[in-house]
Design a protein around this motif. Structure first.
Motif, PDB file in Angstrom:
ATOM      1  N   ILE A  67       1.075  -0.930  -0.002  1.00 51.33           N
ATOM      2  CA  ILE A  67      -0.125   0.371   0.173  1.00 51.33           C
ATOM      3  C   ILE A  67       0.997   0.679   0.285  1.00 51.33           C
ATOM      4  CG2 ILE A  67      -1.836   1.469   1.337  1.00 51.33           C
ATOM      5  CD1 ILE A  67      -2.968  -1.700  -0.244  1.00 51.33           C
ATOM      6  N   ASP A  68       2.054   1.221   0.350  1.00 48.40           N
ATOM      7  CA  ASP A  68       2.727   2.054   0.699  1.00 48.40           C
ATOM      8  C   ASP A  68       3.538   2.291  -0.789  1.00 48.40           C
ATOM      9  OD1 ASP A  68       2.494   3.259   3.310  1.00 48.40           O
ATOM     10  OD2 ASP A  68       4.890   1.659   4.237  1.00 48.40           O
ATOM     11  N   ALA A  69       3.858   1.445  -1.297  1.00 43.62           N
ATOM     12  CA  ALA A  69       4.131   1.726  -2.574  1.00 43.62           C
ATOM     13  C   ALA A  69       3.282   1.754  -3.727  1.00 43.62           C
ATOM     14  CB  ALA A  69       4.761   0.296  -3.383  1.00 43.62           C
ATOM     15  N   ALA A  70       1.357   1.965  -3.297  1.00 44.45           N
ATOM     16  CA  ALA A  70       0.759   2.243  -4.283  1.00 44.45           C
ATOM     17  C   ALA A  70       0.783   3.810  -4.157  1.00 44.45           C
ATOM     18  CB  ALA A  70       0.143   1.763  -3.892  1.00 44.45           C
ATOM     19  N   CYS A  71       0.570   4.233  -2.372  1.00 44.82           N
ATOM     20  CA  CYS A  71       0.742   5.095  -2.105  1.00 44.82           C
ATOM     21  C   CYS A  71       1.698   6.525  -3.453  1.00 44.82           C
ATOM     22  CB  CYS A  71       0.553   5.867  -0.787  1.00 44.82           C
ATOM     23  SG  CYS A  71      -0.645   5.579   0.004  1.00 44.82           S
ATOM     24  N   GLU A  72       3.046   5.615  -3.374  1.00 50.80           N
ATOM     25  CA  GLU A  72       4.102   6.430  -4.329  1.00 50.80           C
ATOM     26  C   GLU A  72       3.356   6.925  -5.593  1.00 50.80           C
ATOM     27  OE1 GLU A  72       8.340   5.119  -4.068  1.00 50.80           O
ATOM     28  OE2 GLU A  72       7.820   4.849  -1.805  1.00 50.80           O
ATOM     29  N   MET A  73       2.873   5.523  -6.518  1.00 56.27           N
ATOM     30  CA  MET A  73       2.035   5.698  -7.700  1.00 56.27           C
ATOM     31  C   MET A  73       1.296   6.481  -7.803  1.00 56.27           C
ATOM     32  SD  MET A  73       2.609   1.170  -8.202  1.00 56.27           S
ATOM     33  CE  MET A  73       2.829   0.731  -7.101  1.00 56.27           C
ATOM     34  N   PHE A 100      -7.206  -0.794   0.505  1.00 54.24           N
ATOM     35  CA  PHE A 100      -6.345   0.389   0.937  1.00 54.24           C
ATOM     36  C   PHE A 100      -6.774   0.970   2.035  1.00 54.24           C
ATOM     37  CE2 PHE A 100      -4.887   5.016  -0.001  1.00 54.24           C
ATOM     38  CZ  PHE A 100      -3.927   4.907  -0.519  1.00 54.24           C
ATOM     39  N   LYS A 101      -8.275   1.264   1.476  1.00 53.05           N
ATOM     40  CA  LYS A 101      -9.539   1.876   2.611  1.00 53.05           C
ATOM     41  C   LYS A 101      -9.070   1.507   4.136  1.00 53.05           C
ATOM     42  CE  LYS A 101     -12.497   2.400  -0.249  1.00 53.05           C
ATOM     43  NZ  LYS A 101     -13.821   2.312  -0.620  1.00 53.05           N
ATOM     44  N   LYS A 102      -8.382   0.091   4.202  1.00 51.73           N
ATOM     45  CA  LYS A 102      -8.469  -0.691   5.898  1.00 51.73           C
ATOM     46  C   LYS A 102      -7.218  -0.569   6.115  1.00 51.73           C
ATOM     47  CE  LYS A 102     -10.191  -5.238   5.099  1.00 51.73           C
ATOM     48  NZ  LYS A 102     -10.595  -6.241   5.020  1.00 51.73           N
ATOM     49  N   VAL A 103      -5.965  -0.135   5.345  1.00 47.62           N
ATOM     50  CA  VAL A 103      -4.641   0.514   5.492  1.00 47.62           C
ATOM     51  C   VAL A 103      -4.744   1.689   5.980  1.00 47.62           C
ATOM     52  CG1 VAL A 103      -2.235   0.713   5.048  1.00 47.62           C
ATOM     53  CG2 VAL A 103      -3.580  -1.141   4.799  1.00 47.62           C
ATOM     54  N   LYS A 104      -5.091   2.510   5.014  1.00 52.63           N
ATOM     55  CA  LYS A 104      -5.207   4.548   5.356  1.00 52.63           C
ATOM     56  C   LYS A 104      -6.184   5.087   5.593  1.00 52.63           C
ATOM     57  CE  LYS A 104      -0.573   4.685   3.129  1.00 52.63           C
ATOM     58  NZ  LYS A 104       0.415   5.105   4.153  1.00 52.63           N
ATOM     59  N   ASN A 105      -7.404   4.283   5.415  1.00 54.08           N
ATOM     60  CA  ASN A 105      -8.889   4.805   6.541  1.00 54.08           C
ATOM     61  C   ASN A 105      -9.267   5.740   5.249  1.00 54.08           C
ATOM     62  OD1 ASN A 105      -8.437   3.573   8.825  1.00 54.08           O
ATOM     63  ND2 ASN A 105      -7.032   4.690   8.970  1.00 54.08           N
ATOM     64  N   MET A 106      -8.779   6.141   4.246  1.00 54.13           N
ATOM     65  CA  MET A 106      -9.790   6.164   2.883  1.00 54.13           C
ATOM     66  C   MET A 106      -9.118   5.497   1.679  1.00 54.13           C
ATOM     67  SD  MET A 106      -7.121   9.746   2.387  1.00 54.13           S
ATOM     68  CE  MET A 106      -7.020  10.418   4.109  1.00 54.13           C
ATOM     69  N   SER A 107     -10.218   5.562   0.577  1.00 48.55           N
ATOM     70  CA  SER A 107     -10.189   5.200  -1.165  1.00 48.55           C
ATOM     71  C   SER A 107      -8.427   5.728  -0.938  1.00 48.55           C
ATOM     72  CB  SER A 107     -11.235   5.848  -1.006  1.00 48.55           C
ATOM     73  OG  SER A 107     -11.330   6.902  -1.912  1.00 48.55           O
ATOM     74  N   PRO A 108      -8.384   4.830  -1.859  1.00 49.49           N
ATOM     75  CA  PRO A 108      -6.946   5.614  -3.581  1.00 49.49           C
ATOM     76  C   PRO A 108      -7.358   6.354  -3.466  1.00 49.49           C
ATOM     77  CG  PRO A 108      -7.694   3.051  -3.853  1.00 49.49           C
ATOM     78  CD  PRO A 108      -8.927   3.690  -2.754  1.00 49.49           C
ATOM     79  N   GLN A 109      -8.625   6.667  -3.642  1.00 46.88           N
ATOM     80  CA  GLN A 109      -8.508   8.129  -4.497  1.00 46.88           C
ATOM     81  C   GLN A 109      -8.683   9.761  -4.035  1.00 46.88           C
ATOM     82  OE1 GLN A 109     -10.436   6.092  -5.341  1.00 46.88           O
ATOM     83  NE2 GLN A 109     -10.589   5.017  -6.763  1.00 46.88           N
ATOM     84  N   ALA A 110      -9.306   9.124  -3.070  1.00 50.44           N
ATOM     85  CA  ALA A 110      -9.569  10.524  -1.407  1.00 50.44           C
ATOM     86  C   ALA A 110      -8.464  10.413  -1.279  1.00 50.44           C
ATOM     87  CB  ALA A 110     -10.193   9.940  -0.400  1.00 50.44           C
ATOM     88  N   TRP A 111      -6.873   9.521  -1.494  1.00 54.67           N
ATOM     89  CA  TRP A 111      -6.011   9.752  -1.033  1.00 54.67           C
ATOM     90  C   TRP A 111      -4.735  10.561  -1.716  1.00 54.67           C
ATOM     91  CZ3 TRP A 111      -1.108   9.349  -2.307  1.00 54.67           C
ATOM     92  CH2 TRP A 111       0.488   9.067  -1.009  1.00 54.67           C
ATOM     93  N   GLN A 112      -5.433   9.741  -2.948  1.00 54.29           N
ATOM     94  CA  GLN A 112      -4.651  10.882  -3.878  1.00 54.29           C
ATOM     95  C   GLN A 112      -4.604  12.826  -3.885  1.00 54.29           C
ATOM     96  OE1 GLN A 112      -5.274   9.828  -8.023  1.00 54.29           O
ATOM     97  NE2 GLN A 112      -3.846   9.945  -8.623  1.00 54.29           N
ATOM     98  N   LYS A 113      -6.248  12.368  -3.554  1.00 47.06           N
ATOM     99  CA  LYS A 113      -6.849  13.861  -3.633  1.00 47.06           C
ATOM    100  C   LYS A 113      -5.780  15.189  -3.069  1.00 47.06           C
ATOM    101  CE  LYS A 113     -10.684  17.102  -4.635  1.00 47.06           C
ATOM    102  NZ  LYS A 113     -12.299  16.515  -4.955  1.00 47.06           N
TER     103      LYS A 113
END
Length: 118
Positions: A67-73, A100-113
């Motif tokens: 998930i950390d790698a996904a955040c970078e991507m 992603f939501k389980k780890v970051k407590n938000m969707s990939p889209q919300a995290w990206q935004k």
């Protein structure tokens, strides 16, 4: 009782090497059994020692690193979320989003935004 008292030096060394491998190769899909075989240690001892040393199961640690790698991507924004999901080993974007939501407590889209580009 800590890892040093309970497990052999060989299991401790294997635990450290596995963590370092996961840190260097977060997108590699290697099972706990495969790690144990590669390191020539007992799987159960390896799992117990890893959890004692790092506070997480090997599989949980691998998931966090993916998930950390996904955040970078996501920050690079050069790939679609579907491509990122596939690179991170998820069979579809929905499974990726749930993990992603389980780890970051938000969707990939919300995290990206919140942290990067839209």
């Amino acid at each position: 009782m800590n890892c040093e008292e309970r497990f052999s030096i060989y299991v401790l060394k294997a635990t450290v090497e596995i963590k370092e491998y996961i840190d260097r190769h977060p997108l590699a899909w290697i099972t706990v059994n495969e790690h144990a075989v590669r390191q020539r240690v007992n799987r159960k001892d390896l799992q117990k020692c890893f959890k004692q040393q790092y506070g997480k199961k090997i599989s949980e640690y691998q998931k966090l690193k993916r998930i950390d790698a996904a955040c970078e991507m996501l920050l690079a924004a050069k790939m679609t979320k579907k491509e990122i999901a596939a690179l991170c080993g998820y069979s579809n974007q929905n499974n990726f989003s749930n993990a992603f939501k389980k780890v970051k407590n938000m969707s990939p889209q919300a995290w990206q935004k919140k942290y990067g580009t839209s």
